[in-house]
Write a protein that holds these residues in place. Structure first.
Motif, PDB file in Angstrom:
ATOM      1  N   LYS A  42       0.862  -1.179   0.000  1.00  0.00           N
ATOM      2  CA  LYS A  42       0.000   0.000   0.000  1.00  0.00           C
ATOM      3  C   LYS A  42       0.905   1.239   0.000  1.00  0.00           C
ATOM      4  O   LYS A  42       1.963   1.232   0.637  1.00  0.00           O
ATOM      5  N   GLY A  69      -8.287   7.008   0.691  1.00  0.00           N
ATOM      6  CA  GLY A  69      -7.640   8.227   1.188  1.00  0.00           C
ATOM      7  C   GLY A  69      -6.321   8.012   1.899  1.00  0.00           C
ATOM      8  O   GLY A  69      -5.958   8.779   2.786  1.00  0.00           O
ATOM      9  N   ASN A 131      -7.662  10.185  -4.787  1.00  0.00           N
ATOM     10  CA  ASN A 131      -8.409  10.535  -3.575  1.00  0.00           C
ATOM     11  C   ASN A 131      -7.632  11.435  -2.631  1.00  0.00           C
ATOM     12  O   ASN A 131      -7.711  11.302  -1.412  1.00  0.00           O
ATOM     13  N   THR A 192      -6.439   3.741 -10.683  1.00  0.00           N
ATOM     14  CA  THR A 192      -7.880   3.856 -10.913  1.00  0.00           C
ATOM     15  C   THR A 192      -8.191   5.163 -11.658  1.00  0.00           C
ATOM     16  O   THR A 192      -7.419   6.122 -11.612  1.00  0.00           O
TER      17      THR A 192
HETATM   18  O1  RRO Z   1      -5.889   5.174  -0.890  1.00  0.00           O
HETATM   19  C1  RRO Z   1      -6.581   5.437  -1.880  1.00  0.00           C
HETATM   20  O2  RRO Z   1      -7.670   6.031  -1.807  1.00  0.00           O
HETATM   21  C2  RRO Z   1      -6.157   5.080  -3.254  1.00  0.00           C
HETATM   22  C3  RRO Z   1      -4.842   5.153  -3.705  1.00  0.00           C
HETATM   23 BR1  RRO Z   1      -3.390   5.574  -2.610  1.00  0.00          BR
HETATM   24  C4  RRO Z   1      -4.541   4.900  -5.062  1.00  0.00           C
HETATM   25  O3  RRO Z   1      -3.398   4.982  -5.556  1.00  0.00           O
HETATM   26  N1  RRO Z   1      -5.580   4.587  -5.886  1.00  0.00           N
HETATM   27  C5  RRO Z   1      -6.853   4.492  -5.431  1.00  0.00           C
HETATM   28  O4  RRO Z   1      -7.754   4.202  -6.225  1.00  0.00           O
HETATM   29  N2  RRO Z   1      -7.118   4.740  -4.119  1.00  0.00           N
END
Ligand code: RRO
Length: 290
Positions: A42, A69, A131, A192
């Motif tokens: 992550k 987020g 996000n 995304t």
């Molecule tokens: O944590 C998120 O909301 C998130 C991240 Br870091 C990302 O790179 N792509 C996504 O769809 N959500």
């Protein structure tokens, strides 16, 4: 064997960052292999973050929206605690650490802190999280900023560098070229796409954040277009991400020019997806070799 950004991998199937927590997955899968040829973490930020308010996930036609987020413990706790436990869970599998920040200097600082840490095989610069208000995608939507951040990180560490881009940009080839000029060894296409699910009663976002990231099968044609365009324009390794849920959909991205693929949303439905695709992609053992 797959050669990706200088890493020698057993096969071309990874997990997409943020979609397979190796530590939590052990509770579900027990000692069964997680399956990824390299484990991508992550995205980690310099400081601890609570993430976005719930709800953080919503189903959409054929896919999913998320507004997680970037919750996380911050880099110090990541290096001291999360990374060692992750390494225990993934065994000999190389770990690619995804890093994110609000500024170019955040990325530089994270790369300096991770350089030389045992078990870090490569870095993935997340320049594409949808996000977050400042950082990540605001850097990765701009050619000059993408060049600068990659160049600065390249000057900080000799680790292999992957740069993850968004499909919600006007010219992904120019951004990928900037990453390559800055010293990236591979690009990850794509994160995304920017999306929204709206409540008709309030006119507000269904999710806790103001928008969301679209993933799953609806992302597949966008990822294919990005991979194909970058493959035609540039000789760089590519990790294709977007709606991979089977041998056929992995094969499409590989045929479009990806060096490897990453599985994201499909693992939520079936955590064995990566292993199944990797096994299906393996060349059949000849009768003589058996
Ligand atoms: O944590 C998120 O909301 C998130 C991240 Br870091 C990302 O790179 N792509 C996504 O769809 N959500």
């Amino acid at each position: 064997m797959t050669l990706l950004a200088g890493l020698r991998l057993d096969h071309p199937v990874l997990n997409a960052s943020g979609t397979l927590d190796a530590i939590a997955a052990r509770d579900v899968l027990g000692d069964a292999t997680l399956g990824a040829a390299a484990h991508v973490t992550k995205t980690i930020f310099p400081d601890a973050r609570p993430g976005n308010p719930s709800p953080r996930i919503a189903e959409t036609a054929g896919g999913m929206l998320n507004s997680i987020g970037l919750p996380g413990p911050g880099i110090a706790a990541f290096i001291d605690d999360v990374l060692p436990r992750t390494r225990t869970c993934v065994g000999v599998t190389p770990v690619i650490v995804s890093i994110g920040g609000e500024s170019v200097s955040d990325y530089e600082r994270l790369a300096a802190l991770l350089d030389g840490v045992p078990g870090v095989a490569a870095l993935e610069l997340n320049l594409s999280c949808p996000n977050i208000e400042s950082g990540c995608i605001s850097i990765g939507a701009d050619v000059a900023e993408t060049l600068l951040v990659t160049r600065r990180v390249r000057a900080t560490t000799a680790l292999p560098l992957l740069v993850k881009l968004s499909p919600s940009v006007s010219d992904i080839v120019a951004l990928a070229a900037a990453a390559v000029d800055g010293g990236a060894d591979a690009v990850t296409l794509t994160n995304t796409a920017r999306g929204l699910a709206v409540r008709v009663d309030t006119g507000r976002s269904v999710l806790g954040g103001p928008g969301g990231g679209l993933s799953g099968p609806p992302l597949r044609p966008l990822a294919l277009a990005a991979v194909y365009a970058v493959r035609v324009a540039l000789g760089v390794d590519i990790v294709g991400v977007g709606g991979v849920d089977s041998l056929a959909t992995a094969a499409e991205l590989l045929a479009a020019g990806a060096t490897a693929v990453a599985v994201g949303t499909a693992t939520f439905r079936d955590p064995t997806t990566i292993s199944r695709i990797a096994a299906a992609l393996a060349p059949p053992t000849s009768i003589e070799a058996r």
